[in-house]
Scaffold this active site. Structure first.
Site, PDB file in Angstrom:
ATOM      1  CD  GLN A   1      35.305  46.424  36.841  1.00 32.19           C
ATOM      2  OE1 GLN A   1      36.151  47.535  36.577  1.00 32.19           O
ATOM      3  NE2 GLN A   1      35.672  45.276  36.480  1.00 32.19           N
TER       4      GLN A   1
ATOM      5  NE  ARG B   1      32.287  43.513  38.556  1.00 34.03           N
ATOM      6  CZ  ARG B   1      31.738  43.681  39.764  1.00 34.03           C
ATOM      7  NH1 ARG B   1      30.645  43.722  40.265  1.00 34.03           N
ATOM      8  NH2 ARG B   1      32.728  43.818  40.770  1.00 34.03           N
TER       9      ARG B   1
ATOM     10  NE  ARG C   1      36.575  36.842  34.096  1.00 33.78           N
ATOM     11  CZ  ARG C   1      36.480  37.908  34.944  1.00 33.78           C
ATOM     12  NH1 ARG C   1      35.285  38.334  35.025  1.00 33.78           N
ATOM     13  NH2 ARG C   1      37.253  38.540  35.517  1.00 33.78           N
TER      14      ARG C   1
ATOM     15  CG  ASP D   1      38.502  38.317  41.651  1.00 31.43           C
ATOM     16  OD1 ASP D   1      37.668  37.973  40.736  1.00 31.43           O
ATOM     17  OD2 ASP D   1      38.749  39.436  41.935  1.00 31.43           O
TER      18      ASP D   1
END
EC number: 5.3.1.23
Length: 353
Positions: free
Chosen positions: A204, A45, A87, A245
């Protein structure tokens, strides 16, 4: 040294981040389906690392091809579609597949399949090398911006920085985006400590960023996501920096869910809030944050914590993986080319051009 991902002799090796920090499980695979699943399940990720993994996943798919050249275009189209479906928000993934498609478009007609596959393998390795170099460049530009923008505070003391999710080696394969800037600023003596928000629901920040900071011996505290506004109110945070992102043409930024709340709080408390991301994260085909596709993930990620049920299985859940921070709450965007402040529409376009 953290080795988040590597590709050697036709084998993809990655650190399964779902089990950190309690277990360091390295996985080796030659299956593109297994690599796609690793991206889907967040074993791999972080937007830049997803791009790196996407390139290598295409190579794994090519290695398993045993058809004719005439049959290959259909196979390649399906392979790319499967990788891109893993994704939908992280634009780096599509940046990586676009580079692979460009090689295909330019060389398929005249190359043998072996020659074409070698070109694509070199391209996938190049994507990884570029991300490492991008991280080093972002770290330099980010520190320059911090020195310039926070000079008054730096004249009095070292700074405390807030970050969210994980943006270090585990997310990039290099030193990191936002966390790479933080690591460099720490080495330069600008930062006293880091505040890392836990980043629910998959933690995370608590699991991964805290672990990376421990590896670097950088002082830090972990907090619940909802604590940052109170810490700002108490004067315990000097600035924030996070990754991205996807960045729209106007500077609106999609990042791990919870980022927007930090940014709004920072804006209210007159605390600089920065984004650090490679130019590959900028998507000028998207005008603003309203157009960014936001992934909604399985409800059980919220109803359970590492397999332990914390809500009934029938509890209704909204589980967006990302939120969008409007550009007015972002003080500056640090990229591998330079740091830009204000008037993002023109400056981001120039970075792409």
């Amino acid at each position: 040294m953290i080795d988040a991902i590597s590709f050697t002799n036709g084998t993809l090796r990655y650190l399964d981040q779902r089990f950190l920090p309690l277990q360091e499980n390295y996985v080796e695979t030659r299956s593109h389906s297994e690599a796609i699943d690793a991206i889907k399940t967040l074993a791999v990720r972080g937007a830049p690392l997803i791009g790196v993994a996407a390139g290598y996943t295409v190579i794994l798919g090519l290695q398993s091809y045993n058809g004719t050249k005439e049959e290959f275009p259909a196979y390649f189209d399906n392979l790319i579609a499967d990788v891109e479906a893993s994704r939908p928000t992280a634009v780096n993934l599509f940046f990586a597949t676009a580079r692979m498609k460009e090689v295909y478009d330019r060389h398929f007609e005249q190359d043998s399949l072996d020659t074409l596959f070698n070109r694509m393998r070199d391209t996938a390795t190049g994507i990884h090398d570029d991300e490492i170099a991008n991280c080093d460049a972002m770290a330099r530009h980010g520190v320059e911006l911090i020195r310039r923008d926070l000079s008054d505070s730096l004249a009095k003391r070292k700074l405390t920085v807030l970050t969210h999710c994980n943006t270090g080696t585990l997310a990039t394969g290099g030193s990191g985006t936002a966390l790479g800037v933080i690591k460099h600023a720490w080495k330069e003596g600008l930062i006293e400590k880091v505040i890392t928000a836990e980043s629910r629901p998959l933690l995370q920040g608590l699991r991964l960023t805290a672990w990376e900071l421990e590896q670097e011996n950088i002082p830090f505290y972990s907090i619940s996501d909802s604590s940052s506004a109170f810490l700002m109110q108490k004067g315990m945070i000097d600035f924030g920096i996070v990754g991205a992102d996807r960045i729209a043409a106007n500077g609106d930024t999609a990042n791990k869910i919870g980022t927007c709340a930090h940014a709004i709080s920072a804006h209210y408390h007159k605390i600089p809030f920065y984004i650090a991301a490679p130019v590959s994260t900028i998507d000028i085909t998207i005008r603003n944050g309203d157009e960014i596709p936001i992934e909604e993930r399985n409800a059980d990620e919220l109803r359970t914590i590492f397999g332990t049920q914390v809500a009934t299985p029938t509890t209704p859940v909204i589980n967006y993986a990302f939120d969008v921070t409007p550009n007015r709450f972002i003080r500056g965007i640090v990229t591998d080319k330079k740091a830009v402040v204000g008037d993002y529409d023109q400056q981001l376009k120039q970075l792409i051009d």
